[in-house]
Design an enzyme around this catalytic site. Structure first.
Site, PDB file in Angstrom:
ATOM      1  N   ARG A 156       2.443 -71.986 -14.212  1.00 60.65           N
ATOM      2  CA  ARG A 156       2.465 -72.178 -12.749  1.00 60.65           C
ATOM      3  C   ARG A 156       1.267 -73.015 -12.297  1.00 60.65           C
ATOM      4  O   ARG A 156       1.284 -73.594 -11.221  1.00 60.65           O
ATOM      5  CB  ARG A 156       2.465 -70.816 -12.034  1.00 60.65           C
ATOM      6  CG  ARG A 156       3.764 -70.047 -12.192  1.00 60.65           C
ATOM      7  CD  ARG A 156       3.671 -68.679 -11.567  1.00 60.65           C
ATOM      8  NE  ARG A 156       2.633 -67.867 -12.179  1.00 60.65           N
ATOM      9  CZ  ARG A 156       2.227 -66.682 -11.725  1.00 60.65           C
ATOM     10  NH1 ARG A 156       2.773 -66.170 -10.645  1.00 60.65           N
ATOM     11  NH2 ARG A 156       1.287 -65.991 -12.335  1.00 60.65           N
TER      12      ARG A 156
ATOM     13  N   HIS B  33       3.123 -71.813  -4.708  1.00 58.71           N
ATOM     14  CA  HIS B  33       2.268 -71.700  -5.901  1.00 58.71           C
ATOM     15  C   HIS B  33       2.991 -71.020  -7.063  1.00 58.71           C
ATOM     16  O   HIS B  33       2.512 -71.026  -8.181  1.00 58.71           O
ATOM     17  CB  HIS B  33       1.012 -70.909  -5.547  1.00 58.71           C
ATOM     18  CG  HIS B  33       1.324 -69.464  -5.268  1.00 58.71           C
ATOM     19  ND1 HIS B  33       2.027 -69.073  -4.142  1.00 58.71           N
ATOM     20  CD2 HIS B  33       1.090 -68.335  -5.974  1.00 58.71           C
ATOM     21  CE1 HIS B  33       2.188 -67.753  -4.185  1.00 58.71           C
ATOM     22  NE2 HIS B  33       1.626 -67.278  -5.270  1.00 58.71           N
ATOM     23  N   ASP B  34       4.135 -70.403  -6.772  1.00 60.01           N
ATOM     24  CA  ASP B  34       4.858 -69.681  -7.820  1.00 60.01           C
ATOM     25  C   ASP B  34       5.973 -70.540  -8.419  1.00 60.01           C
ATOM     26  O   ASP B  34       6.271 -71.636  -7.937  1.00 60.01           O
ATOM     27  CB  ASP B  34       5.429 -68.371  -7.263  1.00 60.01           C
ATOM     28  CG  ASP B  34       4.373 -67.268  -7.243  1.00 60.01           C
ATOM     29  OD1 ASP B  34       3.459 -67.304  -8.084  1.00 60.01           O
ATOM     30  OD2 ASP B  34       4.467 -66.384  -6.379  1.00 60.01           O
TER      31      ASP B  34
ATOM     32  N   ARG C  39      -0.593 -61.798   4.691  1.00 54.85           N
ATOM     33  CA  ARG C  39       0.509 -61.904   3.726  1.00 54.85           C
ATOM     34  C   ARG C  39       0.414 -60.717   2.769  1.00 54.85           C
ATOM     35  O   ARG C  39      -0.579 -60.547   2.068  1.00 54.85           O
ATOM     36  CB  ARG C  39       0.399 -63.210   2.935  1.00 54.85           C
ATOM     37  CG  ARG C  39       1.415 -63.370   1.805  1.00 54.85           C
ATOM     38  CD  ARG C  39       1.028 -64.578   0.972  1.00 54.85           C
ATOM     39  NE  ARG C  39       1.929 -64.901  -0.103  1.00 54.85           N
ATOM     40  CZ  ARG C  39       1.904 -64.345  -1.318  1.00 54.85           C
ATOM     41  NH1 ARG C  39       1.056 -63.383  -1.600  1.00 54.85           N
ATOM     42  NH2 ARG C  39       2.735 -64.761  -2.251  1.00 54.85           N
TER      43      ARG C  39
ATOM     44  N   GLN D  91      -3.722 -56.068 -14.071  1.00 57.39           N
ATOM     45  CA  GLN D  91      -3.359 -55.741 -12.681  1.00 57.39           C
ATOM     46  C   GLN D  91      -2.762 -54.338 -12.656  1.00 57.39           C
ATOM     47  O   GLN D  91      -1.620 -54.144 -13.086  1.00 57.39           O
ATOM     48  CB  GLN D  91      -2.374 -56.780 -12.133  1.00 57.39           C
ATOM     49  CG  GLN D  91      -3.019 -58.130 -11.876  1.00 57.39           C
ATOM     50  CD  GLN D  91      -2.017 -59.239 -11.631  1.00 57.39           C
ATOM     51  OE1 GLN D  91      -1.171 -59.519 -12.485  1.00 57.39           O
ATOM     52  NE2 GLN D  91      -2.106 -59.872 -10.484  1.00 57.39           N
TER      53      GLN D  91
ATOM     54  N   HIS E 148      -1.394 -53.856  -6.164  1.00 59.34           N
ATOM     55  CA  HIS E 148      -2.223 -53.558  -7.338  1.00 59.34           C
ATOM     56  C   HIS E 148      -3.661 -54.020  -7.134  1.00 59.34           C
ATOM     57  O   HIS E 148      -3.950 -54.765  -6.201  1.00 59.34           O
ATOM     58  CB  HIS E 148      -1.629 -54.235  -8.585  1.00 59.34           C
ATOM     59  CG  HIS E 148      -1.174 -55.644  -8.339  1.00 59.34           C
ATOM     60  ND1 HIS E 148       0.135 -55.973  -8.108  1.00 59.34           N
ATOM     61  CD2 HIS E 148      -1.847 -56.808  -8.240  1.00 59.34           C
ATOM     62  CE1 HIS E 148       0.252 -57.274  -7.907  1.00 59.34           C
ATOM     63  NE2 HIS E 148      -0.943 -57.803  -7.969  1.00 59.34           N
TER      64      HIS E 148
ATOM     65  N   GLU F 109       6.039 -60.824   1.174  1.00 59.30           N
ATOM     66  CA  GLU F 109       6.312 -61.626  -0.015  1.00 59.30           C
ATOM     67  C   GLU F 109       7.192 -60.767  -0.917  1.00 59.30           C
ATOM     68  O   GLU F 109       6.719 -59.907  -1.655  1.00 59.30           O
ATOM     69  CB  GLU F 109       5.010 -62.027  -0.715  1.00 59.30           C
ATOM     70  CG  GLU F 109       5.209 -63.130  -1.744  1.00 59.30           C
ATOM     71  CD  GLU F 109       5.285 -62.641  -3.183  1.00 59.30           C
ATOM     72  OE1 GLU F 109       5.763 -63.410  -4.029  1.00 59.30           O
ATOM     73  OE2 GLU F 109       4.885 -61.496  -3.478  1.00 59.30           O
TER      74      GLU F 109
ATOM     75  N   ASP G 159       1.360 -59.039  -0.379  1.00 62.08           N
ATOM     76  CA  ASP G 159       1.846 -59.533  -1.671  1.00 62.08           C
ATOM     77  C   ASP G 159       2.718 -58.490  -2.382  1.00 62.08           C
ATOM     78  O   ASP G 159       2.417 -57.296  -2.365  1.00 62.08           O
ATOM     79  CB  ASP G 159       0.617 -59.856  -2.536  1.00 62.08           C
ATOM     80  CG  ASP G 159       0.978 -60.441  -3.870  1.00 62.08           C
ATOM     81  OD1 ASP G 159       1.571 -61.527  -3.882  1.00 62.08           O
ATOM     82  OD2 ASP G 159       0.680 -59.811  -4.907  1.00 62.08           O
TER      83      ASP G 159
ATOM     84  N   ASP H 165      -4.797 -64.093 -12.365  1.00 59.30           N
ATOM     85  CA  ASP H 165      -3.507 -64.368 -11.736  1.00 59.30           C
ATOM     86  C   ASP H 165      -3.709 -65.134 -10.428  1.00 59.30           C
ATOM     87  O   ASP H 165      -3.162 -64.775  -9.387  1.00 59.30           O
ATOM     88  CB  ASP H 165      -2.743 -63.050 -11.499  1.00 59.30           C
ATOM     89  CG  ASP H 165      -1.288 -63.292 -11.120  1.00 59.30           C
ATOM     90  OD1 ASP H 165      -0.791 -64.417 -11.328  1.00 59.30           O
ATOM     91  OD2 ASP H 165      -0.649 -62.355 -10.600  1.00 59.30           O
TER      92      ASP H 165
HETATM   93  C1  GLC Z   1       3.021 -62.562  -5.970  1.00 57.09           C
HETATM   94  C2  GLC Z   1       2.245 -63.849  -6.070  1.00 57.09           C
HETATM   95  C3  GLC Z   1       2.173 -64.273  -7.516  1.00 57.09           C
HETATM   96  C4  GLC Z   1       1.532 -63.177  -8.321  1.00 57.09           C
HETATM   97  C5  GLC Z   1       2.216 -61.833  -8.090  1.00 57.09           C
HETATM   98  C6  GLC Z   1       1.420 -60.690  -8.617  1.00 57.09           C
HETATM   99  O1  GLC Z   1       4.321 -62.715  -6.366  1.00 57.09           O
HETATM  100  O2  GLC Z   1       2.847 -64.830  -5.282  1.00 57.09           O
HETATM  101  O3  GLC Z   1       1.478 -65.477  -7.658  1.00 57.09           O
HETATM  102  O4  GLC Z   1       1.575 -63.496  -9.673  1.00 57.09           O
HETATM  103  O5  GLC Z   1       2.393 -61.569  -6.716  1.00 57.09           O
HETATM  104  O6  GLC Z   1       0.296 -60.466  -7.814  1.00 57.09           O
END
Ligand code: GLC
Length: 657
Positions: free
Chosen positions: A520, A395-396, A282, A252, A184, A326, A284, A141
């Site tokens: 992505r 990136h998403d 950051r 994950q 995770h 995020e 996540d 990922d």
């Molecule tokens: C966040 C990241 C993304 C990832 C997800 C799971 O949203 O930006 O790229 O797939 O977390 O870790």
């Protein structure tokens, strides 16, 4: 705050601390701990107060904070003190960020160093290095499945390389932002592997179930994040012979924060990276931190308590470090990740402005700002001493995360409008030359998100293929227009690497078996440095975009009204193609800026009467700070060419920017 119960607990803990902690000079640590202890104790108690080992865990928590404080070097401690004095430092208009994959940008951390000058040439002074920690060799990922939170992935370099890069960045006054994937771990993480061998301590780190009874109850209300590639929220683990919660990909594993040990481990990791020199961490996927049957398992109150606790603890050990939330969730939920109060219930200083991003794409497709204006108006006020990360691409995928109510108020049918947007950006709509791809299509709900690079989404890819010069010009203008808005809106603009030179979709991911099912990767390019070199060739696409952004960044940095002190007034005007707002200079109102952006392919005009009597007189004669020109005005009508933006300042003599 002084409160007897927590204060006497603090005294007990201090007595029990190991001698090596007691002997150190911990003056700043103790003053901060004293100031935050009541909050830390209360939050920890709310989350874990019902456990027999509560006191022991509280002691562990303080030990972690103290040990990491002892590890923190003097330079960083000095920076903490400076930032405490100048606590609004990150609200300044001076900051401009870029997020990048090290591997895609330059290959590795060592070569990254030699490209810092490229970033500085553009004006970037905050760099978010996308995940660089140990992760599985195959699918990971994009590094968001971490196998070792304290080790750099050998494919991009070593810990020394990172520290050396960090030192170079600090010398150049570039902030370093790093990810801590708090929700995770990868299934290859030591904790997961110990859980697989049957160790109950580590099975308690995750949500593990013997049979489907509880998972099935959860599934009733939990949405699917990757419905095509990872349907469902649980994975059967053959070794353990149990079900484990895996909200994202099957590899994950979601951590269980109802276990205080998980919280303490993760705090230790955050502080570890703070001590490695991260200015910004950051966090996540923070919306997912707490799981409750009967809910979507997102945005739960406890998730907020965990973040408040992380912030309070981090302020004791490394108060100069900021958190980015995020949380790509509904507009009303996003602002909650700043916390309830700037001082006593703070969470993250910075949050992704996903709503604004999605609304901007709506304006691109519709060429009007009906929904953009509506959506911004519905976005709850954010706290003082907190700021947005404003971005066009990242990136998403792009999720159409706005409210159906707002879509209705903008005059559209929500379902049909969402369908239109997906068709538009995937090029299915007749009038569209966008080259995006649907991501995460959910056959059950009909939902989809969109992948694609900025340049390809605004039509540059198709325009080049067709050799259509006008369409090429339009795409370049759109790229600049979108950035002009994120640069002036209020918050830290975050560019996505490659967009500064108009990088198109990268289809090479289709050849990689670990990436091909996740489109992505189409917008996570490998930078072609020969193409980047073209930024020096006058008239090239790269030069027009790069220089346009460079000039915009330099101009932004000179405009104090662009700092984020909640000093924006949205101005709804009659012409629905225009996005208009004022950025108010906190001390010198005459140096306020009127931002006007035309999302239409035709020239439009702004009727200055629309601005209202309190603003209009100031802008009777104006100059655009970006171009230096005075735009055409006919009587009280300001002419705005197609896809053009203005950052207007009054031409009255007092205005001095
Ligand atoms: C966040 C990241 C993304 C990832 C997800 C799971 O949203 O930006 O790229 O797939 O977390 O870790």
């Amino acid at each position: 705050m002084y409160e007897q119960i927590s204060h006497s607990l603090l005294n007990e803990i201090l007595d029990e601390l190991k001698p090596h902690i007691r002997r150190r000079d911990l003056r700043h640590f103790y003053t901060r701990l004293g100031a935050n202890f009541y909050a830390i104790h209360s939050l920890f108690h709310l989350l874990y107060g019902n456990r027999d080992d509560f006191k022991a865990k509280m002691l562990n928590l303080v030990e972690v904070m103290a040990n990491q404080y002892i590890q923190r070097n003097d330079e960083l401690k000095q920076l903490d003190v400076e930032r405490e004095k100048d606590h609004n430092w990150f609200l300044s208009q001076k900051w401009v960020g870029m997020a990048l994959y090290t591997e895609g940008f330059t290959g590795n951390l060592v070569s990254m160093k030699s490209r810092l000058s490229y970033l500085q040439e553009l004006g970037i002074n905050m760099v978010h290095l996308m995940p660089i920690l140990d992760c599985p060799q195959g699918a990971s990922d994009g590094g968001y499945a971490v196998s070792n939170f304290r080790n750099v992935d050998g494919r991009v370099g070593s810990m020394e390389d990172l520290e050396s890069l960090g030192a170079s960045m600090r010398k150049r006054d570039i902030l370093l932002a790093l990810d801590v994937v708090v929700n995770h771990t990868s299934n290859e993480h030591e904790w997961a592997q110990k859980a697989q061998t049957g160790d109950p301590k580590y099975q308690d780190y995750y949500h593990v179930f013997d049979n489907r009874d509880i998972p099935d109850m959860f599934e009733e209300t939990m949405p699917e994040i990757f419905p095509e590639t990872a349907p469902g929220n649980f994975t059967w683990d053959e070794t353990m012979e149990k079900w484990v919660m895996t909200v994202f990909n099957h590899y994950q594993w979601d951590l269980d924060y109802s276990n205080p040990t998980v919280f303490i481990e993760m705090l230790d990791i955050i502080l570890f990276w703070a001590n490695k020199g991260a200015d910004i961490v950051r966090l996540d996927a923070v919306a997912f931190l707490w799981k409750k049957i009967g809910t979507t398992c997102q945005n739960e109150r406890e998730a907020h308590l965990i973040l408040q606790l992380m912030k309070d603890c981090c302020q004791v050990t490394a108060p100069g470090v900021l958190f980015i939330a995020e949380a790509i969730v509904a507009p009303v939920e996003i602002t909650k990740y700043f916390g309830e109060d700037a001082v006593i219930a703070k969470e993250c200083e910075i949050a992704y402005n996903a709503t604004f991003m999605a609304l901007l794409w709506d304006a691109v497709a519709t060429r009007n700002t009906l929904l953009l204006n509506r959506g911004i108006k519905s976005l709850p006020e954010k706290l003082d001493r907190a700021t947005w990360l404003n971005y066009v691409r990242c990136h998403d995928d792009i999720g159409l995360g706005f409210d159906d109510r707002d879509i209705l108020l903008a005059g559209y049918d929500p379902q049909a409008h969402r369908r239109f947007l997906i068709d538009y950006f995937t090029g299915a709509y007749v009038d569209s030359i966008a080259r995006g791809f649907p991501f995460g299509q959910n056959k059950k709900t009909g939902d989809a998100r969109i992948s694609g690079s900025l340049a390809s989404l605004v039509g540059l890819e198709a325009a080049l293929a067709q050799g259509d010069q006008e369409a090429i010009d339009r795409a370049i203008k759109l790229i600049l227009l979108l950035h002009s808005v994120i640069f002036s809106f209020g918050g830290i603009p975050l560019l996505h690497y490659g967009d500064e030179i108009g990088t198109l979709n990268d289809y090479s991911f289709l050849q990689d078996e670990h990436k091909k099912d996740d489109n992505r990767w189409i917008h996570r390019p490998k930078i072609d440095w020969k193409k980047a070199q073209l930024r020096q060739q006058h008239g090239s696409i790269e030069q027009r975009i790069f220089d346009g952004l460079k000039r915009m960044i330099a101009t932004r940095k000179r405009i104090p009204a662009f700092a984020d002190f909640n000093n924006r007034e949205l101005l709804e005007v009659t012409n629905s193609h225009l996005f208009v707002f004022q950025r108010i200079h906190p001390e010198q109102p005459t140096n306020s800026i009127l931002v006007v952006a035309n999302f239409d392919a035709n020239p439009q005009y702004l009727d200055m009467h629309d601005l209202g009597g309190h603003i209009r007189p100031q802008y009777s004669q104006v100059r655009d700070l970006y171009s230096g020109e005075s735009p055409a005005m006919f009587k009280k009508q300001l002419v705005v060419p197609p896809y053009r933006f203005y950052w207007l300042i009054s031409q009255q003599p007092e205005a001095v920017v």
